[in-house]
Design a protein around this motif. Sequence first.
Motif, PDB file in Angstrom:
ATOM      1  N   VAL A   1      11.221  -5.342   4.523  1.00 17.98           N
ATOM      2  CA  VAL A   1      10.659  -4.045   4.152  1.00 17.98           C
ATOM      3  C   VAL A   1       9.395  -4.257   3.306  1.00 17.98           C
ATOM      4  O   VAL A   1       9.399  -5.029   2.349  1.00 17.98           O
ATOM      5  CB  VAL A   1      11.673  -3.211   3.355  1.00 17.98           C
ATOM      6  N   VAL A   2       8.323  -3.585   3.698  1.00 15.48           N
ATOM      7  CA  VAL A   2       7.083  -3.591   2.926  1.00 15.48           C
ATOM      8  C   VAL A   2       6.961  -2.232   2.255  1.00 15.48           C
ATOM      9  O   VAL A   2       6.834  -1.205   2.930  1.00 15.48           O
ATOM     10  CB  VAL A   2       5.858  -3.846   3.822  1.00 15.48           C
ATOM     11  N   THR A   3       7.020  -2.198   0.956  1.00 15.09           N
ATOM     12  CA  THR A   3       6.971  -0.927   0.242  1.00 15.09           C
ATOM     13  C   THR A   3       5.559  -0.366   0.227  1.00 15.09           C
ATOM     14  O   THR A   3       4.577  -1.097   0.418  1.00 15.09           O
ATOM     15  CB  THR A   3       7.457  -1.092  -1.207  1.00 15.09           C
ATOM     16  N   ARG A   4       5.466   0.912  -0.022  1.00 16.58           N
ATOM     17  CA  ARG A   4       4.156   1.550  -0.149  1.00 16.58           C
ATOM     18  C   ARG A   4       3.376   0.930  -1.306  1.00 16.58           C
ATOM     19  O   ARG A   4       2.153   0.758  -1.229  1.00 16.58           O
ATOM     20  CB  ARG A   4       4.326   3.059  -0.352  1.00 16.58           C
ATOM     21  N   LEU A   5       4.074   0.595  -2.387  1.00 16.39           N
ATOM     22  CA  LEU A   5       3.412  -0.027  -3.536  1.00 16.39           C
ATOM     23  C   LEU A   5       2.819  -1.375  -3.152  1.00 16.39           C
ATOM     24  O   LEU A   5       1.707  -1.715  -3.576  1.00 16.39           O
ATOM     25  CB  LEU A   5       4.405  -0.191  -4.695  1.00 16.39           C
ATOM     26  N   HIS A   6       3.536  -2.144  -2.338  1.00 15.37           N
ATOM     27  CA  HIS A   6       3.032  -3.447  -1.908  1.00 15.37           C
ATOM     28  C   HIS A   6       1.780  -3.280  -1.052  1.00 15.37           C
ATOM     29  O   HIS A   6       0.793  -4.003  -1.229  1.00 15.37           O
ATOM     30  CB  HIS A   6       4.106  -4.201  -1.127  1.00 15.37           C
ATOM     31  N   LEU A   7       1.810  -2.328  -0.127  1.00 16.07           N
ATOM     32  CA  LEU A   7       0.625  -2.059   0.688  1.00 16.07           C
ATOM     33  C   LEU A   7      -0.539  -1.591  -0.184  1.00 16.07           C
ATOM     34  O   LEU A   7      -1.688  -1.980   0.028  1.00 16.07           O
ATOM     35  CB  LEU A   7       0.935  -0.997   1.748  1.00 16.07           C
ATOM     36  N   LEU A   8      -0.219  -0.761  -1.163  1.00 10.82           N
ATOM     37  CA  LEU A   8      -1.246  -0.265  -2.079  1.00 10.82           C
ATOM     38  C   LEU A   8      -1.940  -1.425  -2.788  1.00 10.82           C
ATOM     39  O   LEU A   8      -3.175  -1.471  -2.880  1.00 10.82           O
ATOM     40  CB  LEU A   8      -0.611   0.676  -3.101  1.00 10.82           C
ATOM     41  N   ASP A   9      -1.156  -2.382  -3.269  1.00  8.48           N
ATOM     42  CA  ASP A   9      -1.723  -3.528  -3.993  1.00  8.48           C
ATOM     43  C   ASP A   9      -2.501  -4.455  -3.069  1.00  8.48           C
ATOM     44  O   ASP A   9      -3.576  -4.951  -3.428  1.00  8.48           O
ATOM     45  CB  ASP A   9      -0.609  -4.317  -4.691  1.00  8.48           C
ATOM     46  N   GLU A  10      -1.956  -4.704  -1.869  1.00 10.10           N
ATOM     47  CA  GLU A  10      -2.541  -5.699  -0.969  1.00 10.10           C
ATOM     48  C   GLU A  10      -3.757  -5.176  -0.207  1.00 10.10           C
ATOM     49  O   GLU A  10      -4.695  -5.930   0.055  1.00 10.10           O
ATOM     50  CB  GLU A  10      -1.484  -6.176   0.031  1.00 10.10           C
ATOM     51  N   VAL A  11      -3.728  -3.908   0.174  1.00  7.13           N
ATOM     52  CA  VAL A  11      -4.765  -3.371   1.058  1.00  7.13           C
ATOM     53  C   VAL A  11      -5.788  -2.526   0.304  1.00  7.13           C
ATOM     54  O   VAL A  11      -6.992  -2.616   0.555  1.00  7.13           O
ATOM     55  CB  VAL A  11      -4.126  -2.544   2.197  1.00  7.13           C
ATOM     56  N   TRP A  12      -5.309  -1.704  -0.640  1.00  8.46           N
ATOM     57  CA  TRP A  12      -6.233  -0.797  -1.326  1.00  8.46           C
ATOM     58  C   TRP A  12      -6.670  -1.320  -2.685  1.00  8.46           C
ATOM     59  O   TRP A  12      -7.620  -0.801  -3.260  1.00  8.46           O
ATOM     60  CB  TRP A  12      -5.595   0.588  -1.468  1.00  8.46           C
TER      61      TRP A  12
ATOM     62  N   LEU B   1      -9.244  -2.559  15.662  1.00 11.06           N
ATOM     63  CA  LEU B   1      -8.753  -2.138  14.357  1.00 11.06           C
ATOM     64  C   LEU B   1      -9.887  -2.058  13.346  1.00 11.06           C
ATOM     65  O   LEU B   1     -10.783  -2.910  13.333  1.00 11.06           O
ATOM     66  CB  LEU B   1      -7.710  -3.135  13.838  1.00 11.06           C
ATOM     67  N   SER B   2      -9.822  -1.047  12.494  1.00 13.97           N
ATOM     68  CA  SER B   2     -10.753  -0.989  11.365  1.00 13.97           C
ATOM     69  C   SER B   2     -10.338  -2.043  10.333  1.00 13.97           C
ATOM     70  O   SER B   2      -9.270  -2.664  10.456  1.00 13.97           O
ATOM     71  CB  SER B   2     -10.723   0.399  10.723  1.00 13.97           C
ATOM     72  N   ARG B   3     -11.156  -2.249   9.314  1.00  9.59           N
ATOM     73  CA  ARG B   3     -10.832  -3.260   8.311  1.00  9.59           C
ATOM     74  C   ARG B   3      -9.514  -2.940   7.619  1.00  9.59           C
ATOM     75  O   ARG B   3      -8.663  -3.812   7.430  1.00  9.59           O
ATOM     76  CB  ARG B   3     -11.951  -3.364   7.266  1.00  9.59           C
ATOM     77  N   ARG B   4      -9.322  -1.698   7.238  1.00  8.90           N
ATOM     78  CA  ARG B   4      -8.080  -1.302   6.564  1.00  8.90           C
ATOM     79  C   ARG B   4      -6.884  -1.461   7.504  1.00  8.90           C
ATOM     80  O   ARG B   4      -5.829  -1.936   7.099  1.00  8.90           O
ATOM     81  CB  ARG B   4      -8.161   0.139   6.110  1.00  8.90           C
ATOM     82  N   GLU B   5      -7.047  -1.029   8.765  1.00  9.05           N
ATOM     83  CA  GLU B   5      -5.958  -1.146   9.725  1.00  9.05           C
ATOM     84  C   GLU B   5      -5.590  -2.612   9.944  1.00  9.05           C
ATOM     85  O   GLU B   5      -4.408  -2.961  10.037  1.00  9.05           O
ATOM     86  CB  GLU B   5      -6.360  -0.487  11.048  1.00  9.05           C
ATOM     87  N   PHE B   6      -6.602  -3.458  10.008  1.00  5.71           N
ATOM     88  CA  PHE B   6      -6.353  -4.893  10.165  1.00  5.71           C
ATOM     89  C   PHE B   6      -5.544  -5.423   8.984  1.00  5.71           C
ATOM     90  O   PHE B   6      -4.577  -6.178   9.154  1.00  5.71           O
ATOM     91  CB  PHE B   6      -7.680  -5.647  10.280  1.00  5.71           C
ATOM     92  N   ASP B   7      -5.925  -5.025   7.781  1.00  9.45           N
ATOM     93  CA  ASP B   7      -5.227  -5.496   6.584  1.00  9.45           C
ATOM     94  C   ASP B   7      -3.794  -4.977   6.527  1.00  9.45           C
ATOM     95  O   ASP B   7      -2.880  -5.681   6.077  1.00  9.45           O
ATOM     96  CB  ASP B   7      -5.992  -5.084   5.325  1.00  9.45           C
ATOM     97  N   VAL B   8      -3.574  -3.738   6.956  1.00 11.76           N
ATOM     98  CA  VAL B   8      -2.219  -3.194   6.998  1.00 11.76           C
ATOM     99  C   VAL B   8      -1.363  -4.017   7.966  1.00 11.76           C
ATOM    100  O   VAL B   8      -0.239  -4.424   7.637  1.00 11.76           O
ATOM    101  CB  VAL B   8      -2.230  -1.712   7.430  1.00 11.76           C
ATOM    102  N   LEU B   9      -1.907  -4.300   9.148  1.00  9.19           N
ATOM    103  CA  LEU B   9      -1.165  -5.096  10.123  1.00  9.19           C
ATOM    104  C   LEU B   9      -0.907  -6.506   9.597  1.00  9.19           C
ATOM    105  O   LEU B   9       0.189  -7.055   9.774  1.00  9.19           O
ATOM    106  CB  LEU B   9      -1.931  -5.159  11.445  1.00  9.19           C
ATOM    107  N   ARG B  10      -1.886  -7.073   8.924  1.00  8.72           N
ATOM    108  CA  ARG B  10      -1.718  -8.423   8.367  1.00  8.72           C
ATOM    109  C   ARG B  10      -0.552  -8.467   7.382  1.00  8.72           C
ATOM    110  O   ARG B  10       0.296  -9.377   7.448  1.00  8.72           O
ATOM    111  CB  ARG B  10      -3.006  -8.888   7.684  1.00  8.72           C
ATOM    112  N   VAL B  11      -0.495  -7.502   6.475  1.00  6.10           N
ATOM    113  CA  VAL B  11       0.579  -7.474   5.481  1.00  6.10           C
ATOM    114  C   VAL B  11       1.938  -7.297   6.165  1.00  6.10           C
ATOM    115  O   VAL B  11       2.918  -7.953   5.809  1.00  6.10           O
ATOM    116  CB  VAL B  11       0.332  -6.359   4.448  1.00  6.10           C
TER     117      VAL B  11
END
Length: 229
Positions: A173-184, A155-165
């Motif tokens: 349910v993980v919203t797009r906004l939550h992923l945006l805040d946590e990963v990006w 996994l790339s760093r971003r992919e790892f963080d997405v999987l972690r969240v």
Amino acid sequence: MVSLTPMHYLVVDDETRLTDLVVRYLTESGHTADGRYDGPSGLTAARDPRLDGIVLDVMLPGLDGLEVCRTLRDEGVDVPVILLTARGAISERVAGLDAGADDYLVKPFAMEELLARLRALSRRRPDCSDRLRVGDLVLDAGQQRAWRADTELDLSRREFDVLRVLMENAGRVVTRLHLLDEVWDGETDLRSNAIDVHVSKVRAKVDRAFGRATITTLRGRGYRLETAP
């Protein structure tokens, strides 16, 4: 629901029946466990970084338990080790502890006591709180590594963080906004397709590569990592 409680153990003993009994008991207690029946194969399996504890017999063919333990410590492997022996002499216990074992249990022993000792040793490991498990998915935040079953995921760093969240919120349910805040961290916006692209890449490596369907897309809501794929 995600749980930090289940552990992954290795049992190494040339008494096949005993090894299988311990593995079954640990599995029925909500953990995962593998068994090996000789020193060389036990040493190889003991190098698995996902292990939370090792139950290791002293008297093993090919390579005895003391030498296995000593080799692991020389290689920097710090996984907790409980040595098993049919001999209860003080000298044997001292030899085991000097070889790097964390605890000692004399045969015959009660399964409940073995599990209690494993739990106690696992609680002392500083990196245990960094590890997430959902089914056969394991993620170690401290080491920045993840596995599905026995296979490490690339996994790339971003992919790892997405999987972690997703794993931290398994079953929810993980919203797009939550992923945006946590990963990006605000580096992109909801109109970007970066989130969808990375979730798709994670799904390809975590699900499609293993013939699974763990990550679900909920249109208009977000994503969910299923707890029972």
